[in-house]
Design an enzyme around this catalytic site. Sequence first.
Site, PDB file in Angstrom:
ATOM      1  N   TRP A   1      -6.686   1.592   3.129  1.00 50.33           N
ATOM      2  CA  TRP A   1      -7.314   1.078   4.361  1.00 50.33           C
ATOM      3  C   TRP A   1      -7.450  -0.447   4.265  1.00 50.33           C
ATOM      4  O   TRP A   1      -7.272  -1.157   5.251  1.00 50.33           O
ATOM      5  CB  TRP A   1      -8.701   1.712   4.546  1.00 50.33           C
ATOM      6  N   HIS A   2      -7.769  -0.927   3.062  1.00 46.70           N
ATOM      7  CA  HIS A   2      -7.990  -2.366   2.897  1.00 46.70           C
ATOM      8  C   HIS A   2      -6.705  -3.172   2.998  1.00 46.70           C
ATOM      9  O   HIS A   2      -6.724  -4.306   3.470  1.00 46.70           O
ATOM     10  CB  HIS A   2      -8.677  -2.658   1.553  1.00 46.70           C
ATOM     11  N   GLY A   3      -5.620  -2.613   2.538  1.00 45.38           N
ATOM     12  CA  GLY A   3      -4.377  -3.381   2.594  1.00 45.38           C
ATOM     13  C   GLY A   3      -3.185  -2.513   2.318  1.00 45.38           C
ATOM     14  O   GLY A   3      -3.263  -1.553   1.538  1.00 45.38           O
TER      15      GLY A   3
ATOM     16  N   PHE B   1      -7.791  -6.942   7.447  1.00 43.92           N
ATOM     17  CA  PHE B   1      -7.756  -5.490   7.287  1.00 43.92           C
ATOM     18  C   PHE B   1      -7.879  -4.831   8.652  1.00 43.92           C
ATOM     19  O   PHE B   1      -8.155  -3.733   8.818  1.00 43.92           O
ATOM     20  CB  PHE B   1      -8.872  -5.026   6.357  1.00 43.92           C
TER      21      PHE B   1
ATOM     22  N   SER C   1      -9.204   4.650   0.673  1.00 42.40           N
ATOM     23  CA  SER C   1     -10.013   3.466   0.972  1.00 42.40           C
ATOM     24  C   SER C   1      -9.259   2.191   0.578  1.00 42.40           C
ATOM     25  O   SER C   1      -9.273   1.196   1.309  1.00 42.40           O
ATOM     26  CB  SER C   1     -11.339   3.544   0.208  1.00 42.40           C
TER      27      SER C   1
END
Lengths: 477, 361
Positions: free
Chosen positions: A325-327, A477, A322
């Site tokens: 996924w954000h960065g 993102f 996760s």
Amino acid sequence: MLFNSLLFAAFLPLCFVAYWAIGRTRWRLQNAFLALASYAFYAAWDWRFLGLIILSTGVDYTLGLKLHAATERRRRRAILGLSLTLNLGLLLYFKYANFFLDSAFTLLNALGLHVEPLTLKIILPMGISFYTFQTLSYTIDIYRRQLEPTRDIVAFAAFVSFFPQLVAGPIERAARLLPQFHRPRDFDPDRAADGLRQMLWGYVKKVGIADNLAPFVELCFDAAGPHDSVTRLCGAVLFTIQLYCDFSGYSDMAIGMARFFGVDLMRNFAYPFFARSTSELWRRWHISLSTWFRDYVFIPLGGSRVSLARNCVNVLIVFGVSGLWHGATWAFVFWGLLNGLYLLPGVVRGRKPEAGTVAEGRWLPTPKELLQMVAVFGLWGFSLIFFRAEYMAKAGPYISDLFAFHFDKSVDHAQFVPPLLAAAGLLVWEWCTRLQPHGLAITRLPRPARWVIYLGLALALLVYGNTESREFVYFQF
Amino acid sequence: MRAQIRFLLRFALFLTSLLGVCEAFFRTVMMARETPFPWQDATFKLQRYDPKGPRTGWFTSGRRIQQQSQWHINDEGWNSRQPYLPAAERDRPLIAIFGDSQIDGMYTDWAESVPHQLELLSGGRYAVYGFGHSGYKLGQYITVAEYVAAKGFAPAVVVLSLNPGDVTGAVDVLGGRRRSNNTLLTVQERDDGVIAFDEQPPVPYRTTRFRRLMRRSALVRYLVFNARINPFSGRQRDLALDRKAGRAERDAATNPYAAAAVRHVIRRVKGLLPEAKLVFLIDGDRYRIYEEGTAAPIGIVPVVQAACRAEGCAVLDLTPVYIERFAADGRWFNFDHNPHWNAYGQRVIAEALWDALAPTD
């Protein structure tokens, strides 16, 4: 095209009128219109990446049909693998190629192999993380036989590209959103009016609060700026509020405007600052992503029906992914892992997240609940330092400044009072409306009082709202 | 479609209520800028304010009305509380200040403006008239001089105020706008290599009924003048000093057209007002001084100095004045939301001007 731009202020009413002028009975044509309008919306940002959405739509539509028709397990797996490879391949290339290259070069250099670093010039297509996850859910659900594939490619195109949620979610599931494009949609004026209120609340949070907090956050996180503990603390608190207002504001706008088209989107935020534990926080923050990871990563890994150690590892894997996924930096991975770590005590103790909403039926929380909420806010705000800093090298000095307990009298701390008051005002308002679906669902108040509030907020936006059309944080993102 | 139309009507009702609330709010609580009507006389085509329009009102600026001042339009269409009298009807010599919005003085009350402050500093020995209007550039000073000469004001001193961009904006090849409300200097290079100029007069000012109607709305005025929302870009206009113009001006130091334009204007103004002593008043890079405590003079200063040496006029560069004053008290000379001089800035400039002019008294 940003929701907070004047161009969009013209685009949305035009779409609304044209969409309903087509007529409810010609809902297939409405789907085609929505898809085209969504492509125009996306092309206004960068038309070159429109091809990616169309490619993703075509590939997943075709593979969905083939997956459904296939009966042999190996063939089904191969088709699913192809879908995952194509979708994740695009994501990996556009979002993570440089991250993996950098990490590989760093590792090679650490091993004593001196290699010249290579950086690819890649532009991250807006919203790719969101629509990729949405299309992935479609093929995975068909693979699991939880969903029938659609034979209507136009409806599928509208599902993938629906402009209110195209670039920053909520990440809808095909099982929930796609059926809405398979039948005539009804226009409910009351729900649309509520959508309008939710949009207004979204604008208040985004343009009124988040964008006005942004310069203060930039100052606090500026390495060359003041770096005493009070400034750093203010920065962490204000960024926590900014991020919430920015992202939940976007979600409110998306959900609200989807109702104009007779479409219901899932709730994405449910007053996360009133969570009493970190597990409750994740039931209330970016709900569409949290549940996506739960359904498509955590449960396939075995979920919680495995040994305790494996369960803990699963939690850390989910949160690490996760974070990624954000960065595409290690700071985001660390941010994710840190939030996973926050959950482990509850996992070890087998504790279930708190049910319901805090202080239901009461005006104020108990001291214990208050302490719990403050603690969760503190832990969450601390983790977001890594999120905002983006790189570990920046987060480290920030945190050491924060805990140096150094007070610099030469810094003008009074400048942080108005933004902190605005943040406090938001929290008080949301506390009062925490049982409602959004901050302006105040239907229990008499109509004149409601109108005074709506008009007052709209006027306040005009005077105090930031008109610089800042991008939404989650667009990156 | 009935439900949709009902919804749109409800929304329209909300918007109408909002417009009404905003209109009332920006008329009473946070006053939107009131502006006099722009006007151009038929003879000189000199843009100023219509004396037949509103003669007084409140000028405000900033999204949150950070500044408020009162304007008064005299019979000649300038922002001043005093009537502008020709020499024959005056009992004292005149200092005329030509300039743009800084000299127009809308951002402060007239009592705080450079012309009035200068008059007070002179102990009433001089009358001081401001001939400033927003947007005036160097070329326009020829038209102002024509007007001043024709009206018989016969000033003893003419101060020509220059800001970054005022020289380059006055010459066609340096980026000056054709068909504007300013006199434009168009380059005519002769065979002998000497740069000469044609003067393209200001185009007639035109407004539309719609624009005048819009000006009656406090909400529209707030959005346009106070919030400075540009509906075409969706962004606020840059309120800081025009850095782009500043850059162009920096290049002007070595630009032969800029030097020739300054000399042309000096000669033309001297020709029209032969009795007047000419003084250039040149602004400095205030923001750099606030940031670094010091700054070099803006690019046009050496050009104007050289021209003045040749043509026999004086230059007052405000840069050292700003540096000295800022070092002493750290106060800004303009509003923090806007680059126009505040009351303190106007006072400082009036004092500097008087210091420069007094020895000639």
